[in-house]
Scaffold this motif. Structure first.
Motif, mmCIF file in Angstrom:
data_model
loop_
_atom_site.group_PDB
_atom_site.id
_atom_site.type_symbol
_atom_site.label_atom_id
_atom_site.label_comp_id
_atom_site.label_asym_id
_atom_site.label_seq_id
_atom_site.Cartn_x
_atom_site.Cartn_y
_atom_site.Cartn_z
ATOM 1 N N UNK C 80 0.889 -1.144 0.000
ATOM 2 C CA UNK C 80 0.000 0.000 0.000
ATOM 3 C C UNK C 80 0.931 1.197 0.000
ATOM 4 N N UNK C 81 1.128 1.827 -1.163
ATOM 5 C CA UNK C 81 2.254 2.751 -1.305
ATOM 6 C C UNK C 81 2.004 4.115 -0.694
ATOM 7 N N UNK C 82 3.096 4.848 -0.658
ATOM 8 C CA UNK C 82 3.055 6.241 -0.232
ATOM 9 C C UNK C 82 2.067 7.002 -1.116
ATOM 10 N N UNK C 83 1.203 7.775 -0.494
ATOM 11 C CA UNK C 83 0.208 8.520 -1.273
ATOM 12 C C UNK C 83 -0.918 7.643 -1.782
ATOM 13 N N UNK C 84 -0.948 6.394 -1.346
ATOM 14 C CA UNK C 84 -2.008 5.409 -1.602
ATOM 15 C C UNK C 84 -2.099 4.967 -3.068
ATOM 16 N N UNK C 85 -2.006 5.927 -3.979
ATOM 17 C CA UNK C 85 -2.004 5.611 -5.414
ATOM 18 C C UNK C 85 -3.125 4.663 -5.829
ATOM 19 N N UNK C 86 -4.317 4.921 -5.375
ATOM 20 C CA UNK C 86 -5.448 4.176 -5.895
ATOM 21 C C UNK C 86 -5.704 4.659 -7.323
ATOM 22 N N UNK C 87 -6.375 3.847 -8.123
ATOM 23 C CA UNK C 87 -6.663 4.237 -9.504
ATOM 24 C C UNK C 87 -7.923 5.075 -9.498
ATOM 25 N N UNK C 88 -7.753 6.393 -9.533
ATOM 26 C CA UNK C 88 -8.911 7.260 -9.315
ATOM 27 C C UNK C 88 -9.893 7.221 -10.474
ATOM 28 N N UNK C 89 -9.442 6.741 -11.662
ATOM 29 C CA UNK C 89 -10.363 6.683 -12.807
ATOM 30 C C UNK C 89 -11.068 5.338 -12.904
#
Lengths: 298, 344, 235
Positions: C80-89
């Protein structure tokens, strides 16, 4: 009224062809940031394959259509393997120039093994007939083209929304590294993008061949130049933008042809490109440019 | 050498330019000693390309933004110079339908060249005002648009430009000595530009645009200056082209020429003037060799077949190979005098 | 389980981590604490393969250093990376599907996603919504769920509490504790020392790319004596 419908269909079919090719450019660009100018040579490769298959195998147009699409998919994926893998992750200029280089290589290979003059391949010409719907006379090719493009767009939307690979492609457009961190193989995503791009090129190739009835080394360059412009107008890397840009260009081109006097037909391209330059100055990232996100520290 | 207020990079620039000029003079000298007359035309073409590539280095090299419109500017200058300098009597035959009295006047070679420079320079300024505002890719895209627009106009206004037919009857004004002088001057100017304050700021903004802005560099201004200076180089090349060949047509001022010159620049290395010169010379020599093979020569009794497209193939391979294995070109960031210095 | 030795991490020509040794045993939660710029995220990037490094990284005895990013994930490293980096699209559900993208057992994957939606009803309610519309805390939960849906051997968490409100932070640590109780091996990078020590078995303090202290979590108490080391202020 008839005239209006005819011209609208004209615009739609022009736009459909541009949209097909533009989508092929956009899907590759959205994932690996590569402006694939060799896309036109993929189309030309489809044309030459058609000539070869037509001479050696069969004249059955439907078999040939499958063959053309398969050839384009093969060419597109092969180009990625051979040429574009080395510049993966390089900056845009490097990718652009590599693609131009590949484009020149292929054009000259066609020249070497083919001929600088057009070679006839007329098996698809039958698609282009004048048919009458009520009092309106239209070209059947234009209808096929518009319908096929719409179907291709729908199929692509389904693929991108419903399949894992499609989802990975959409996700990769935003954050490729994170997609890899989810265990998705980068090579598969990129090969998938090039395969789709090739498939779309194959469809475009069928229609281009139906219209031209011959192949030539440079036949793919102009359509891709226009499709490139369509991508620019829509916002590079945005798939809806590519479609929108394609149809907008089709409409513009037909409008320019109607509005300008007959003698100025040669300027249609110039006008279209001038409009593009204006769009870029108005919105440097295109009309529907995708939002760029990066995992920055909050 | 204390009377010139130059910094060390600029002094080295002078040294480097002088060395490159010696190289050019050596090539010309070799031609006069051993060359055959048909090679003069070849050498002239190489030098025209050299003018263009050195001009490309000014904007594309220093700003690190690829632009494809140079063939358009070169074409404009070539046509302006050609139309102005061709005698009225000749224009009555070559441009019978020209509008606005274009076939009813003639200028001296000097004023024709100056007018061509002025017009192209003004167009460069007009386009530059937009170009300098755009981001890197935007410039590339709009430059393609400019190229296509200008080419379409050349093809469309056949009454002025003759399209793909030749505009003939241009007097031959330049020969090898003149172009040699032009090339040497161009090398000095391009190098001086690279080492000037503007050039330095431009290179800094290419490395880190935000950083350069933060240091107070007016990126718009330095890009605009480089764009216009580059345009003047292309204009010079166009004039030299028209003043030698006697006929021009729209075809050479399009994508093929663009690719040729851009690949010359990237082979040598975008960032260095020496690279521009080396890249041009190497590709020109390579292409000459391949063109000779293309015609199906007889080598030691064996007749080789005619192979069209070999030269184009080679050009493509050079571009792809350089991009893949040598993205900074042969010279990278180095200039010719760096080799001498290291040996010391 | 995870053995790291003599790890040096590079960003371009800059060496961010100067040869550290870290080991995480099965079922443990290990914390990597330190001030900003200490090299915590760089260490995780080296483990996932997104940063260049030298030294050895072994997962269950297998060398990871030559594997690509995606192969490491397939071997069982999830982040679960720094800044979360979920796929917002992508929608919330699609984000979760991406987490399990490499799995073949689609039915099991779907039922696991169902379980996550039960565990975090707020995500369940928004399953069809674009993930970019979630709040920070929800995005963090999604990022953790996404990482776990690949069924990893070890879960790397990079500052899961960053930028979240105190109650949400408490909730995140509650989730971490729960994951640990389910036997999941965790390597946690945090700035919130007290909370991290509270859930950890072992703690490493990283400073300027070197480990300045290490030991069982109990040795660190509530972490209050670490203030100087963690803020980088030397009194």
């Amino acid at each position: 009224m008839d005239y209006f419908i005819q011209q609208s269909l004209n615009a739609l079919s022009f736009g459909a062809e541009y949209a097909l090719i533009a989508l092929g450019l956009a899907i590759v660009f959205s994932i690996m940031g590569l402006v694939n100018f060799a896309h036109g040579e993929v189309i030309a490769f489809g044309g030459y394959s058609m000539v070869i298959m037509g001479t050696l195998l069969t004249n059955n147009p439907f078999v040939l259509m499958v063959g053309v699409v398969a050839a384009c998919v093969f060419a597109s994926v092969a180009l990625e393997r051979v040429a574009f893998r080395t510049v993966r992750g390089a900056d845009l200029t490097t990718g652009l120039l590599t693609a131009f280089g590949v484009s020149i290589i292929l054009q000259n290979l066609f020249l070497l093994f083919g001929s600088p003059r057009p070679i006839a391949a007329t098996q698809f010409i039958f698609l282009d007939r004048t048919i009458a719907i009520g009092s309106i006379r239209v070209s059947s090719l234009q209808i096929y083209e518009t319908v096929t493009t719409l179907l291709a767009i729908l199929a692509l939307m389904f693929f991108l929304r419903r399949t894992t690979l499609g989802m990975a492609m959409r996700a990769a457009a935003l954050d490729f590294e994170m997609v890899r961190l989810c265990g998705v193989r980068a090579n598969r995503v990129i090969a998938g993008a090039f395969a789709i791009s090739g498939l779309l090129a194959g469809l475009a190739c069928i229609f281009i061949m139906a219209r031209r009835g011959s192949v030539q080394p440079h036949m793919g360059f102009d359509p891709v130049l226009v499709a490139f412009v369509a991508c620019v107008i829509g916002g590079f890397g945005s798939l809806p933008g590519a479609v929108l840009g394609g149809f907008l260009l089709g409409i513009t081109e037909v409008a320019v042809l109607i509005l300008l006097p007959q003698s100025a037909g040669g300027l249609a391209h110039a006008v279209v490109f001038a409009l593009v330059a204006l769009v870029l100055i108005w919105r440097p990232d295109g009309i529907l440019s995708p939002a760029r996100e990066k995992g920055d520290k909050i | 050498m204390r009377f010139l207020p130059l910094n060390s990079a600029q002094r080295q620039g002078l040294l480097g330019s002088a060395m490159l000029s010696l190289l050019i003079l050596a090539i010309v000298g070799a031609y006069y000693l051993w060359g055959e007359s048909y090679q003069a035309r070849m050498l002239y073409a190489v030098f025209v390309n050299l003018l263009v590539v050195v001009g490309l280095q000014v904007f594309t090299g220093n700003a690190n933004i690829t632009s494809f419109s140079h063939a358009a500017f070169m074409g404009i200058a070539a046509y302006v110079a050609a139309i102005c300098v061709t005698p009225i009597a000749m224009k009555a035959i070559s441009l019978p339908d020209a509008p606005w009295g274009l076939n009813a006047f003639e200028l001296s070679a000097l004023s024709a060249a100056l007018l061509a420079l002025l017009i192209t320079g003004l167009l460069g300024l007009a386009t530059g005002l937009f170009m300098a505002r755009l981001t890197g890719v935007g410039v590339t895209i709009v430059s393609i648009a400019i190229l296509v627009i200008v080419h379409s106009i050349f093809l469309y206004r056949t009454d002025i430009f003759k399209g793909n037919q030749a505009l003939f009857g241009i007097p031959k004004i330049f020969d090898l000595p003149q172009i040699t002088a032009l090339v040497i001057v161009a090398i000095f100017i391009a190098r001086a530009f690279r080492e000037s304050a503007v050039g330095l700021k431009l290179r800094a903004s290419a490395d880190d645009e935000v950083g350069a802005r933060a240091m107070g560099v007016d990126v718009f201004k330095v890009r605009l200056i480089a764009w216009v200076v580059g345009t003047l180089f292309f204009a010079t090349a166009g004039i030299a082209y028209a003043f030698y060949l006697g006929t021009i047509s729209a075809r050479p001022f399009y994508f093929n020429f663009v690719f040729l010159t851009v690949s010359m620049l990237i082979l040598g290395g975008l960032r260095s003037v020496t690279g521009a010169v080396f890249g041009t010379l190497m590709i020109s020599m390579g292409l000459e060799l391949v063109r000779w093979l293309e015609t199906g020569p007889v080598i030691s009794g064996i007749k080789f077949p005619e192979v069209l497209g070999l030269s184009g193939l080679l050009l493509g391979v050079v571009i792809v190979a350089v991009m893949a294995f040598l993205p900074r070109g042969i010279m990278g960031n180095r200039e010719i005098e760096d080799f001498v210095k290291r040996k010391r | 389980m995870l053995e790291i030795s003599q790890l040096k991490v590079f960003h371009g020509v800059i060496e961010a981590v100067h040869g550290i040794d870290v080991s995480v045993s099965e079922g443990q939660c290990v914390s990597l604490l330190g001030p900003n710029g200490a090299g915590k995220t760089s260490t995780l990037s080296a483990i996932t393969g997104t940063a260049k490094s030298t030294g050895s990284i072994r997962l269950l005895g297998e060398d990871m250093t030559r594997l690509s990013i995606e192969e490491r994930c397939r071997k069982g490293i999830a982040i679960s990376p720094e800044g979360r980096r979920i796929f917002s699209n992508l929608t919330v559900r699609d984000n979760m599907l991406m987490g399990g993208a490499m799995r073949r057992d689609r039915a099991a994957l779907l039922s696991e996603i169902g379980e996550w939606f039960e565990r975090f009803p707020i995500l369940g309610e928004r399953a069809g919504q674009m993930a970019g519309t979630l709040s920070g805390g929800e995005q963090q939960m999604l990022a953790i769920a996404r990482a776990l849906l690949s069924r990893p051997r070890i879960l790397l968490l990079d500052e899961p509490s960053l930028g979240l409100a105190p109650q949400i932070v408490a909730k995140i640590f509650e989730i971490i504790r729960e994951l640990k109780s389910r036997g999941i091996t965790i390597l946690l990078v945090e700035q919130n020392a007290a909370a991290a020590i509270g859930v950890s078995d072992k703690v490493y303090i990283l400073n300027n790319g070197r480990i300045s202290r290490q030991g069982a979590a109990a040795e660190f108490g509530d972490g209050s004596d670490l203030m100087d080391e963690l803020t980088g202020v030397h009194s």
